[in-house]
Design an enzyme around this catalytic site. Structure first.
Site, PDB file in Angstrom:
ATOM      1  N   GLU A   1      -0.567 -10.614   3.462  1.00 38.59           N
ATOM      2  CA  GLU A   1      -0.348  -9.736   4.618  1.00 38.59           C
ATOM      3  C   GLU A   1      -0.681 -10.446   5.924  1.00 38.59           C
ATOM      4  O   GLU A   1       0.039 -10.318   6.925  1.00 38.59           O
ATOM      5  CB  GLU A   1      -1.194  -8.466   4.483  1.00 38.59           C
TER       6      GLU A   1
ATOM      7  N   GLY B   1      -6.685  -4.925   3.359  1.00 40.56           N
ATOM      8  CA  GLY B   1      -7.013  -5.537   2.078  1.00 40.56           C
ATOM      9  C   GLY B   1      -7.521  -4.563   1.042  1.00 40.56           C
ATOM     10  O   GLY B   1      -7.866  -4.963  -0.068  1.00 40.56           O
ATOM     11  N   GLY B   2      -7.543  -3.264   1.412  1.00 36.75           N
ATOM     12  CA  GLY B   2      -7.935  -2.265   0.419  1.00 36.75           C
ATOM     13  C   GLY B   2      -7.057  -2.327  -0.819  1.00 36.75           C
ATOM     14  O   GLY B   2      -7.496  -2.064  -1.930  1.00 36.75           O
ATOM     15  N   GLY B   3      -5.807  -2.723  -0.607  1.00 40.35           N
ATOM     16  CA  GLY B   3      -4.874  -2.856  -1.727  1.00 40.35           C
ATOM     17  C   GLY B   3      -4.840  -4.252  -2.314  1.00 40.35           C
ATOM     18  O   GLY B   3      -4.021  -4.546  -3.187  1.00 40.35           O
TER      19      GLY B   3
ATOM     20  N   ALA C   1      -2.873  -0.078   7.088  1.00 36.78           N
ATOM     21  CA  ALA C   1      -4.206  -0.622   7.383  1.00 36.78           C
ATOM     22  C   ALA C   1      -5.252   0.325   6.818  1.00 36.78           C
ATOM     23  O   ALA C   1      -4.971   1.503   6.594  1.00 36.78           O
ATOM     24  CB  ALA C   1      -4.406  -0.782   8.889  1.00 36.78           C
ATOM     25  N   ASP C   2      -6.435  -0.213   6.603  1.00 33.51           N
ATOM     26  CA  ASP C   2      -7.533   0.627   6.138  1.00 33.51           C
ATOM     27  C   ASP C   2      -8.309   1.221   7.314  1.00 33.51           C
ATOM     28  O   ASP C   2      -8.841   2.324   7.211  1.00 33.51           O
ATOM     29  CB  ASP C   2      -8.455  -0.191   5.231  1.00 33.51           C
TER      30      ASP C   2
ATOM     31  N   ASP D   1       3.225  -2.761   8.343  1.00 34.83           N
ATOM     32  CA  ASP D   1       2.256  -2.720   7.248  1.00 34.83           C
ATOM     33  C   ASP D   1       1.266  -1.577   7.499  1.00 34.83           C
ATOM     34  O   ASP D   1       1.130  -1.104   8.637  1.00 34.83           O
ATOM     35  CB  ASP D   1       1.507  -4.073   7.190  1.00 34.83           C
TER      36      ASP D   1
ATOM     37  N   GLY E   1       0.836  -1.202   0.000  1.00 27.14           N
ATOM     38  CA  GLY E   1       0.000   0.000   0.000  1.00 27.14           C
ATOM     39  C   GLY E   1       0.867   1.247   0.000  1.00 27.14           C
ATOM     40  O   GLY E   1       2.098   1.167   0.044  1.00 27.14           O
ATOM     41  N   SER E   2       0.217   2.411  -0.016  1.00 29.75           N
ATOM     42  CA  SER E   2       0.974   3.656  -0.154  1.00 29.75           C
ATOM     43  C   SER E   2       1.770   3.981   1.110  1.00 29.75           C
ATOM     44  O   SER E   2       2.885   4.525   1.013  1.00 29.75           O
ATOM     45  CB  SER E   2       0.025   4.812  -0.496  1.00 29.75           C
TER      46      SER E   2
HETATM   47  O1  LIG Z   1      -4.204  -3.655   3.403  1.00 27.24           O
HETATM   48  C1  LIG Z   1      -3.584  -3.049   2.584  1.00 27.24           C
HETATM   49  C2  LIG Z   1      -3.268  -3.599   1.243  1.00 27.24           C
HETATM   50  O2  LIG Z   1      -3.893  -4.833   1.044  1.00 27.24           O
HETATM   51  C3  LIG Z   1      -3.076  -1.683   2.892  1.00 27.24           C
HETATM   52  O3  LIG Z   1      -2.261  -1.759   3.994  1.00 27.24           O
HETATM   53  C4  LIG Z   1      -4.240  -0.790   3.177  1.00 27.24           C
HETATM   54  O4  LIG Z   1      -5.112  -0.835   2.070  1.00 27.24           O
HETATM   55  C5  LIG Z   1      -3.784   0.644   3.444  1.00 27.24           C
HETATM   56  O5  LIG Z   1      -3.279   1.191   2.257  1.00 27.24           O
HETATM   57  P1  LIG Z   1      -2.706   2.664   2.194  1.00 27.24           P
HETATM   58  O6  LIG Z   1      -1.479   2.680   3.032  1.00 27.24           O
HETATM   59  O7  LIG Z   1      -2.426   2.885   0.732  1.00 27.24           O
HETATM   60  O8  LIG Z   1      -3.761   3.597   2.718  1.00 27.24           O
END
Ligand SMILES: O=C(CO)[C@H](O)[C@H](O)COP(=O)(O)O
Length: 262
Positions: A111, A103-105, A91-92, A89, A34-35
């Site tokens: 993960e 899991g947004g990504g 998180a959403d 990592d 993710g970003s």
């Molecule tokens: O779970 C994820 C990817 O599967 C990411 O950690 C989650 O989506 C957060 O992403 P971002 O840092 O871009 O806001």
């Protein structure tokens, strides 16, 4: 590129920068997706290059593997590592008990496997990810493509008996085609609005044939590092229950901030 970062990117960056303090020489480190996790990988790459940091990274997606290699981090598989010292990592969403939606990504399966195989999981997030109750962010679940429409129906039926406010289930798309994960599976996004009993929901969903894993991370995360757009950082630790605050002066360096396309 412009060196001016948006407040949200500053928040993600300072969280990632602070979390590098958990990384020690010789560690095997799970690298999230993710970003926000991309900032972390870039920061660790700088430490490898400039400070001689020696780590081995286990990426949680093909995207992160590519980025980690690009910035000079030695990449190994989870089977080579077997067990990790630490995973960092994004998180959403996270709640007061440090339970998460991820899991947004689209990388929730790797993960969750990698975080579970780690002595410690540190989440890095901007403050907007903090919620009282999980569920405003759609809960992703990974399902195998075979019979996914039947799996979707079974998920919808299961949700009728659950303590949630919404019950719409949608197939994640990539343009006009279904989205595929690194494992060749699909993602169903569950629009629940509010999840009353996250632990129970996680167990029940994983019982449905065709479901591989869901994006609820219950009792997995140990620490959340929360970044703010003005450079403030809070650290919430599940064991110590402490909230520390510190402040980063954001030094904008073009080589560090360039090309974060995730
Ligand atoms: O779970 C994820 C990817 O599967 C990411 O950690 C989650 O989506 C957060 O992403 P971002 O840092 O871009 O806001």
């Amino acid at each position: 590129m412009s060196s001016e970062l948006s407040p949200i990117d500053k928040a993600k960056f300072v969280a990632a920068k602070q979390a590098t303090q958990y990384v020690e020489d010789g560690m095997k480190v799970g690298l999230g997706t993710g970003s926000t996790a991309a900032w972390l990988v870039k920061c660790l790459g700088e430490m490898v290059e400039n400070d001689g940091l020696k780590i081995r990274g286990v990426p949680t997606s093909s995207r992160t593997a590519e980025l980690a290699r690009d910035v000079g981090i030695e990449v190994i598989s989870l089977d080579e590592a077997k067990w990790l010292d630490l995973t960092i990592d994004g998180a959403d969403e996270f709640d007061g008990n440090l339970n998460l939606i991820k899991g947004g990504g689209g990388a929730l399966l790797q993960e969750k496997i990698v975080a579970t195989a780690s002595d410690q999981m540190v989440v890095i997030a901007d403050a907007a990810k903090s919620v009282e109750t999980l569920g405003a962010f759609p809960l992703p679940i990974e399902v195998i493509p075979f019979g996914w429409q039947t799996t979707k129906m079974l998920v919808e039926e299961t949700l009728i008996g659950m303590d949630v406010l919404g019950r719409t289930v949608s197939l994640r798309m990539n343009g006009d085609a279904p989205y595929y994960t690194d494992e060749g599976n699909h993602i169903l996004d569950l629009h629940l609005n509010r999840i009353g009993h996250a632990r129970q929901l996680s167990l029940v969903i994983n019982q449905i044939p065709g479901v591989v894993e869901n994006g609820l991370f219950i009792d997995i995360c140990d620490v959340v590092v929360i970044g703010h757009g003005d450079g403030r950082v809070e650290v919430r630790d599940i064991n110590e229950g402490t909230v520390e605050e510190s402040r980063f002066d954001i030094i904008e360096k073009d080589n560090l901030f360039a090309d974060l396309s995730d």
